[in-house]
Structure formats: structure tokens, C-alpha cells
Write an enzyme that holds these catalytic residues in place. Structure first.
Site, mmCIF file in Angstrom:
data_model
loop_
_atom_site.group_PDB
_atom_site.id
_atom_site.type_symbol
_atom_site.label_atom_id
_atom_site.label_comp_id
_atom_site.label_asym_id
_atom_site.label_seq_id
_atom_site.Cartn_x
_atom_site.Cartn_y
_atom_site.Cartn_z
ATOM 1 N N LEU A 191 0.719 -1.230 0.089
ATOM 2 C CA LEU A 191 0.088 -0.058 0.037
ATOM 3 C C LEU A 191 0.913 0.966 -0.026
ATOM 4 O O LEU A 191 2.087 1.215 0.266
ATOM 5 C CB LEU A 191 -0.989 -0.003 1.261
ATOM 6 C CG LEU A 191 -1.664 -1.122 1.491
ATOM 7 C CD1 LEU A 191 -2.184 -1.044 2.788
ATOM 8 C CD2 LEU A 191 -2.769 -1.249 0.539
ATOM 9 N N ASP A 192 0.451 2.574 -0.537
ATOM 10 C CA ASP A 192 1.073 3.633 -0.423
ATOM 11 C C ASP A 192 0.594 4.438 0.656
ATOM 12 O O ASP A 192 -0.322 4.230 1.331
ATOM 13 C CB ASP A 192 1.091 4.378 -1.980
ATOM 14 C CG ASP A 192 -0.557 4.629 -2.004
ATOM 15 O OD1 ASP A 192 -0.647 5.368 -3.295
ATOM 16 O OD2 ASP A 192 -1.315 4.438 -1.566
ATOM 17 N N SER A 193 1.091 5.785 0.711
ATOM 18 C CA SER A 193 0.758 6.461 1.967
ATOM 19 C C SER A 193 -0.461 7.161 1.707
ATOM 20 O O SER A 193 -1.202 7.354 2.865
ATOM 21 C CB SER A 193 1.937 7.827 1.865
ATOM 22 O OG SER A 193 1.888 8.117 0.697
ATOM 23 N N ASP A 195 -3.141 5.170 0.959
ATOM 24 C CA ASP A 195 -3.984 4.173 1.272
ATOM 25 C C ASP A 195 -3.904 4.210 3.060
ATOM 26 O O ASP A 195 -4.671 3.936 3.717
ATOM 27 C CB ASP A 195 -3.700 2.889 0.879
ATOM 28 C CG ASP A 195 -3.873 2.851 -0.589
ATOM 29 O OD1 ASP A 195 -3.103 2.228 -1.444
ATOM 30 O OD2 ASP A 195 -4.795 3.291 -1.093
#
Lengths: 273, 101
Positions: A191-193, A195
């Protein structure tokens, strides 16, 4: 003046002195005796209002509280999307009713507004037996019922962990099978920031408290999130220490150990003759 | 760089929070979807000038969302059928009675 007998009714054929008790004002009227100008309709109205007030005394129905798990509840049951009040699921006393007053049996009191009797407005009113035309409500005894506003499940560390895991599993971008307590959002789950921000928002909604940004950037696994929530809600568990490892139970030292070794605390020897 | 990142993430969060406050279903869904898509679309933007412009645009949008959400709270309309809580109607397959004409 002497009381003249009433020609219209039979009441005055008896002696007026015996009929009415002493407290009655000593006015004997020349016509059929009626209680001195009582507005019976008004009294009935007042008692009805009082009954209404007492019936509604308990207040409104249980408040629409955001229970601890509104977001989770709304996600669990998709047909109930938008349900903000999850207390339905947790409150056994959903139909716990308003308290109804207990009645004292009503004696021969003439003043309705000082009586303590309360009855349902649908109950019939009856004339009193002594012919005075008093309206007295039928006696009815009811009991108080306990009113339960909310009963939430007990908050333990285990429960919080379960909540966190469940919330994350309901996330679209997370594969529920891959999710464990220690799976890192960036490294394991990809996941990225952005998310991560959404995840933190979901946790905030779940447990109903705000998480500042400085703390949020530190929370990168579900275990850390659960630990943070426990810290903020001040929930301590005896079986686990602060870092989530099972706690070591130390043997408690017996302060009287030495004395016991010496042989103290023995019952006195039986007396020899 | 880290400060910029933090600023962006807080902006994202604020926009999502304010978007949830719309009372109209359509506006609410649109605002949430648009912020998510908008931020994700320009995630890998490297040009500082473009970045500055996009940030300014986002901040303006945030102000618009706040204003409009407040106005929407003042003049509410009925909730849509999909937002209300209700019993699902039984389909003819479920109920074992012949369908009414």
C-alpha cells in the site's frame, strides 16, 4: 336559618349534620347540595396532563450514540449501510421501556391534584361510591423497569485486535488472506501513503477518537495500531506486557520463608502431664 | 521534502473528512471519489512548478468543499432510498406465494 328540605332530591330527607363530616363548610344550601364550584373538566384535564408527563418522564428513547463500532457494524451488514447507530446490536434492552410510576391506592381523597395516583389515560374513570360525583381513576399498580442506555462489549486487547483486523480485511485494497497482525503496510501489503491515510481514518471512525498525523505515520502494522489504540484508551492486559510479548509471571517471594524454615508457626505442642 | 509530504497527506485527510460532511449523497460520493482519484493521479509528479500549482488547486478545492458542505447542511432535502434503512422487498423466488398481478 333552618335548613329547608330540598324538594328535588331525596338527600335532604336525612339529617344534614350526619351526612357531611365536620370539615365540610357549614353551609347548608337551600337546594340540592353540590360541591362548591369545582371545575371537574379542568381537574380531569390536569390529571390527564399529569399522566402524560409521568408517562413521558423517562425521557426519549435511548440516545443515538455512536457506539464504539459504528463503522464496523455498517460494514458487516451491507444491507444496513448508513446505519450510524450500532447500539441496536449491542443493547439487549432495545425495548426497555420508560419507567412507569408505582401507584399508591387512592383513598377517599377529594383533591385529585394532590393524589399520587397515575393511570393510563385510556383507563376509565369511575364515580366514587359516596355519591359526591368525584371522579377517581381506577387503581392500577405497575412497577419500575430498569432503563438501559447502552451496553457495549468489554474492551480488551484481544477485542481491539480483532476489530482492527476486521476493519482492515474489509478494505478493498488489502487481500484478507494475506493479512496478519505483523504484516507491514508498505512492505508486505504494497500500500502507499494515501492508502495508509485512509486506513488511519477508518480506525479513527471505528474507535471514535482522533489520531494526530505525527502518531499516524508511525503506525505501520496492525499490531502497532492495536497497541496505540490500547494505549490511548488506557486498556491494560495482565497477560501481555507493553510490547505484546507474553508477560513473565514472577514467583512472589514469601516474606516469612526464613521463619518457616526455622520452624515457626507450628501449633504449640500439646501439654504433657 | 518530508514537510511537503506531511502537508500533502494532511491535506488529503482534511479533504476526505470535509467531503464526508456533505448531506447530499451525490455530492458526497463525488467529492470523496474525486479527491481520491485526483491525489492518486498526480502521485508521481516531479516538476516543482506543477506540484505547487496542484497543491494550490487542492487547497482551493478544500475551501469550496467546506463552504458547500456548510450550505448543504442548512438546506437539507430528503434522503435517497438507498440511504434509508429499510426492509428489502421479497423477490417472487423467495416467497412461495404466486406473484400478485
Amino acid at each position: 336559618m333552618r335548613a329547608q328540605p330540598c324538594t328535588q332530591c331525596s338527600l335532604h330527607k336525612q339529617s344534614p349534620y350526619k351526612k357531611f363530616p365536620r370539615r365540610q363548610p357549614k353551609q347548608f344550601l337551600f337546594f340540592h347540595f353540590t360541591p362548591p364550584s369545582r371545575n371537574v373538566a379542568l381537574e380531569f384535564e390536569l390529571t390527564t396532563r399529569k399522566r402524560e408527563r409521568l408517562r413521558n418522564w423517562g425521557g426519549t428513547s435511548p440516545p443515538q450514540l455512536e457506539s464504539h463500532f459504528p463503522a464496523m457494524a455498517s460494514r458487516i451488514l451491507p444491507s444496513l449501510r448508513g446505519l450510524r447507530n450500532a447500539s441496536q446490536f449491542f443493547t439487549p434492552g432495545k425495548n426497555a421501556t420508560r419507567p412507569t410510576a408505582s401507584l399508591y391506592p387512592m383513598q377517599n381523597s377529594r383533591k385529585l391534584h394532590t393524589s399520587q395516583s397515575v393511570s393510563n389515560s385510556t383507563l376509565p374513570l369511575c364515580l366514587n361510591g359516596n355519591g359526591r360525583g368525584l371522579l377517581m381513576p381506577l387503581q392500577k399498580s405497575v412497577t419500575w423497569q430498569a432503563k438501559r442506555w447502552m451496553s457495549a462489549p468489554a474492551m480488551t486487547k484481544k477485542f481491539i485486535r480483532q476489530c482492527v483486523i476486521l476493519n482492515l480485511q474489509l478494505f478493498d485494497k488489502i487481500d484478507p488472506e494475506k493479512l496478519t497482525l505483523d504484516s507491514h503496510f508498505h512492505n508486505d501489503l504494497g500500500l502507499d501513503s494515501l492508502d495508509h491515510v485512509e486506513i488511519i481514518m477508518a480506525i479513527e471512525d471505528e474507535f471514535c477518537f482522533e489520531i494526530p498525523d505525527m502518531d499516524a505515520q508511525r503506525l505501520l502494522t496492525p499490531r502497532q495500531i492495536a497497541q496505540y489504540v490500547c494505549d490511548k484508551q488506557e486498556i491494560y492486559d495482565e497477560d501481555e506486557d507493553h510490547h505484546g510479548h507474553p508477560a513473565e509471571h514472577h514467583e512472589v517471594e514469601d516474606p516469612w520463608q526464613k521463619e518457616k524454615q526455622r520452624g515457626a508457626f507450628q501449633p504449640p505442642a500439646p501439654a504433657h502431664h | 521534502m518530508a514537510a511537503l509530504r506531511l502537508h500533502l497527506l494532511s491535506l488529503y485527510k482534511q479533504m476526505l473528512r470535509e467531503s464526508e460532511k456533505f448531506s447530499t449523497y451525490n455530492f458526497r460520493m463525488y467529492a470523496i471519489r474525486r479527491t481520491k482519484d485526483g491525489f492518486r493521479e498526480h502521485r508521481l509528479e516531479n516538476d516543482p512548478k506543477m506540484q505547487g500549482e496542484l497543491i494550490r488547486k487542492a487547497e482551493k478545492s478544500l475551501e469550496i468543499i467546506k463552504r458547500q458542505a456548510a450550505i448543504g447542511q442548512l438546506f437539507t432535502t430528503n434522503k435517497l432510498i438507498i440511504e434509508t434503512l429499510g426492509v428489502l422487498p421479497q423477490s417472487p423466488q423467495n416467497s412461495h406465494s404466486p406473484p400478485t398481478a
